[in-house]
Scaffold this motif. Structure first.
Motif, mmCIF file in Angstrom:
data_model
loop_
_atom_site.group_PDB
_atom_site.id
_atom_site.type_symbol
_atom_site.label_atom_id
_atom_site.label_comp_id
_atom_site.label_asym_id
_atom_site.label_seq_id
_atom_site.Cartn_x
_atom_site.Cartn_y
_atom_site.Cartn_z
ATOM 1 N N THR A 19 -14.541 81.900 166.328
ATOM 2 C CA THR A 19 -15.129 80.849 167.154
ATOM 3 C C THR A 19 -15.737 79.746 166.281
ATOM 4 N N PRO A 20 -15.342 78.490 166.508
ATOM 5 C CA PRO A 20 -15.891 77.406 165.697
ATOM 6 C C PRO A 20 -17.386 77.189 165.961
ATOM 7 N N ASN A 21 -18.049 76.537 164.995
ATOM 8 C CA ASN A 21 -19.502 76.402 165.052
ATOM 9 C C ASN A 21 -20.009 75.657 166.281
ATOM 10 N N GLU A 22 -19.263 74.614 166.721
ATOM 11 C CA GLU A 22 -19.752 73.842 167.874
ATOM 12 C C GLU A 22 -19.775 74.697 169.145
ATOM 13 N N ASN A 23 -18.760 75.586 169.273
ATOM 14 C CA ASN A 23 -18.757 76.489 170.424
ATOM 15 C C ASN A 23 -19.869 77.524 170.330
ATOM 16 N N LYS A 24 -20.136 77.957 169.107
ATOM 17 C CA LYS A 24 -21.210 78.933 168.910
ATOM 18 C C LYS A 24 -22.548 78.322 169.315
ATOM 19 N N ALA A 25 -22.716 77.025 168.997
ATOM 20 C CA ALA A 25 -23.958 76.340 169.373
ATOM 21 C C ALA A 25 -24.108 76.324 170.893
ATOM 22 N N LYS A 26 -22.975 76.067 171.593
ATOM 23 C CA LYS A 26 -22.990 76.054 173.067
ATOM 24 C C LYS A 26 -23.370 77.431 173.609
ATOM 25 N N ILE A 27 -22.774 78.474 173.006
ATOM 26 C CA ILE A 27 -23.065 79.844 173.460
ATOM 27 C C ILE A 27 -24.536 80.165 173.244
ATOM 28 N N ALA A 28 -25.056 79.764 172.081
ATOM 29 C CA ALA A 28 -26.462 80.026 171.780
ATOM 30 C C ALA A 28 -27.354 79.356 172.815
ATOM 31 N N GLU A 29 -26.924 78.156 173.252
ATOM 32 C CA GLU A 29 -27.689 77.437 174.267
ATOM 33 C C GLU A 29 -27.689 78.214 175.586
ATOM 34 N N ILE A 30 -26.505 78.735 175.966
ATOM 35 C CA ILE A 30 -26.387 79.505 177.204
ATOM 36 C C ILE A 30 -27.262 80.754 177.130
#
Lengths: 205, 271
Positions: B87-98
Motif C-alpha cells: 500500500t502506498p504512503n498516501e493511502n496509508k495516511a488515509k487509512i490512518a485518518e479513518i
C-alpha cells in the motif's frame, strides 16, 4: 422407489456418468479451483449443495408449471434465473446463520451461479427418456422427483470426487521435478486427461 | 421442417410467456429482498473504508489471509498498518485518518537477497530431489558448505506474489522494479537471507556468512571474509563489521560507492 434403481442412480452419477470426466461439464472449477485439496473440497461441497437444491426446485417448476402451460422452450431462461436467485439467497442466509460455513464455501458460491454442471443437471433430470436410460428405469414414466433430487445429490458428489482426486494429483505433481515447459497448467491438463481415461473404464463395464 | 416465420402469432401463448417470466421475476425479486432484509449482517463501515484504501494485492505478506482479513484486524486495532508493504504512503495516511491513529510515513522498501554464492560456493553433495529449500535443508542443512548461503531451491521465487524473484546461477535475485516489499519472501527463506532495505539505498552487502576469512575463502569465491576494508574506507562511517560480516547503516550512506570499489571479494553490490 426401488432399491436397485437407487443403487444404480448412485453408481451412474458418481462414476459412469460423472459430470466432469465423462460428460465434460463444470470443467472451469475443475481446473481453476483444484490447486489444493482444501479449497477443492470446499468447492465440491458447495456444488453438491447447489445441485441438490437446484433439482429440488427446478424439477417441480418444470413439471407442474412449464409443461401444463406448454412453455417447455422457456426452460433455460427460467432455470438460469432460478439458480442465480437460489445461490444469491443461500449466500445471504449462510452469511447470517452460519458464518463458519460461509467462510468455508462463501467465496465459491457466486462462482457456481453460472456453472454449466448445475444447469446441466437441471436440464438432464427433466429429460425423462434419457434419465430412465441413465439410472436403469424400465419405463420413462416411472421417473419422479425423488430420483431427480437423488441424481442431483450424487452428481454433486461425483463432481467432488473428481475435483478432489484432481487436486491431490496436482499437489503431488507440483513437488516433482518437471520439465520447465510442462510445469503448472500443461501438466494439470495431462493429469486431467489421465483421470478422464481412468473413469472411462467404468463406462466399459 | 416447419417454417418458423410464416406461423400465425399465438397471442395466448405469448401472453403466458410474458406473464410467467414477469411472475417469476417479481416473486424471486421479492424473495431476495425479503431474504436480504432478514439476513442483513451488520457491516463495519470503517472496515469497508479501510479495505478500499488497501493495495488489494492479497499477497499475505502481513500474515493475514488477505486484504479483507487485514482490514478487519486493522479496524479492530489488532494489526499495525506498517505490516503492509504494497500500500502506498498516501493511502496509508488515509487509512490512518479513518482509524484515528497517527500516521508515521515509513520508508518505502524492497527486498534483497544477502548472498552471491550459488555456483561460486562449493557443494557438499549434488542435491537431486523435491524442489524447494525446505526439502533440501532437511538433508544435512542443504547442499552448500556455507551455513548462510542461498540454496537456490527457489522457495522465495515460488512464494513471491509479484514474480519479482528469480534464481540465476544457483542464487536468488530480486527485481527492484517488481518488488512491492510485502515481506513474504523474508518469512519464507529458511536461512533468513532476504532483507527489506530502503528503496533509496545505493548498495547492499551480498553475503551473510559469519565464518572467519579463511573458512569463507575455502567455501566460496564471493563471500565476505570480514577484512573490514569497506568499514575503514567509508568516508561517512556507515559500515561496521558485525560478527565477521559488513553491515550498512543506510541513514549515513550517501552512495559514494567507495565500498564497492574497495571490496576485494566484490560482495558489496551497487543497486
Amino acid at each position: 422407489m426401488d432399491f436397485l434403481v437407487i443403487l444404480s442412480t448412485m453408481i451412474s452419477a458418481l462414476f459412469i456418468n460423472n459430470f466432469v470426466v465423462s460428460q465434460f461439464l463444470g470443467i472451469c472449477p475443475f481446473l481453476g479451483v483444484s490447486k489444493d485439496t482444501k479449497s477443492a473440497f470446499g468447492m465440491g461441497v458447495a456444488v453438491t449443495f447447489v445441485m441438490t437444491l437446484t433439482c429440488l426446485i427446478t424439477y417441480p417448476i418444470y413439471t407442474y408449471i412449464l409443461v401444463p402451460l406448454g412453455l417447455e422452450f422457456l426452460e433455460i431462461i427460467v432455470f438460469i434465473f432460478i439458480i442465480a436467485a437460489i445461490v444469491q439467497m443461500i449466500e445471504m442466509a449462510l452469511k447470517k446463520f452460519s458464518p463458519t460455513l460461509y467462510n468455508a464455501m462463501g467465496i465459491y458460491l457466486p462462482l457456481i451461479t453460472t456453472n454449466c454442471a448445475v444447469l446441466g443437471v437441471a436440464e438432464l433430470v427433466i429429460d425423462h427418456e434419457q434419465m430412465a436410460g441413465l439410472i436403469g428405469l424400465a419405463n420413462a414414466s416411472q421417473m419422479n422427483m425423488g430420483y431427480a433430487v437423488l441424481y442431483g445429490l450424487f452428481a454433486g458428489l461425483g463432481f467432488t470426487l473428481a475435483i478432489v482426486i484432481m487436486s491431490g494429483l496436482r499437489e503431488k505433481v507440483a513437488r516433482l521435478p518437471i520439465n520447465k515447459h510442462l510445469k503448472g497448467f500443461p501438466i494439470a491438463m495431462i493429469a486431467a486427461c489421465f483421470i478422464a481415461m481412468a473413469f472411462f473404464v467404468f463406462a466399459l463395464i | 421442417m416447419e417454417n418458423l416465420f410464416l406461423q400465425p402469432v399465438d397471442l395466448t401463448k405469448l401472453l403466458y410467456v410474458l406473464l410467467l417470466v414477469a411472475v417469476i421475476t417479481v416473486v424471486f425479486a421479492l424473495l431476495i429482498v425479503l431474504v436480504s432484509k432478514v439476513c442483513a449482517v451488520k457491516v463495519d463501515e470503517k472496515e469497508e473504508a479501510v479495505k478500499e484504501n488497501l493495495a488489494g494485492a492479497n499477497c499475505g505478506g502481513c500474515g493475514y489471509a488477505g486484504c479483507a482479513d487485514f482490514a478487519k484486524a486493522l479496524a479492530e486495532g489488532k494489526a499495525e498498518l506498517s505490516a503492509c508493504g504494497p500500500t502506498p504512503n498516501e493511502n496509508k495516511a488515509k487509512i490512518a485518518e479513518i482509524l484515528g491513529v497517527e500516521f508515521v510515513a515509513g520508508e518505502e522498501k524492497f527486498a534483497v537477497v544477502a548472498c552471491s554464492g550459488g555456483i561460486n560456493a562449493k557443494n557438499k553433495y549434488d542435491y537431486v530431489g523435491n524442489e524447494g529449500c525446505s526439502a533440501q535443508i532437511a538433508f544435512i542443512g542443504g547442499q552448500k558448505f556455507c551455513e548462510d548461503g542461498c540454496l537456490g531451491g527457489g522457495s522465495c521465487m515460488t512464494a513471491c506474489p509479484y514474480n519479482a524473484i528469480h534464481v540465476k546461477d544457483g542464487v536468488a535475485y530480486t527485481d527492484r522494479s517488481m518488488c512491492e516489499a510485502c515481506g513474504v519472501c523474508v518469512k519464507k527463506c529458511p536461512k533468513g537471507l532476504v532483507h527489506l532495505i530502503p528503496k533509496s539505498a545505493h548498495v547492499y552487502i551480498a553475503c551473510s556468512s559469519h565464518c572467519k576469512g579463511k573458512t569463507v575463502m575455502d567455501m566460496c569465491k564471493k563471500g565476505c571474509i570480514g577484512c573490514g576494508l569497506c568499514a575503514k574506507n567509508c568516508p561517512h562511517g556507515a559500515i561496521t563489521m558485525v560478527d565477521n560480516v559488513a553491515v550498512i547503516d543506510y541513514s549515513k550512506c550517501n552512495g559514494c560507492l567507495t565500498c564497492v570499489a574497495k571490496c576485494p571479494r566484490k560482495c558489496i553490490k551497487e543497486i
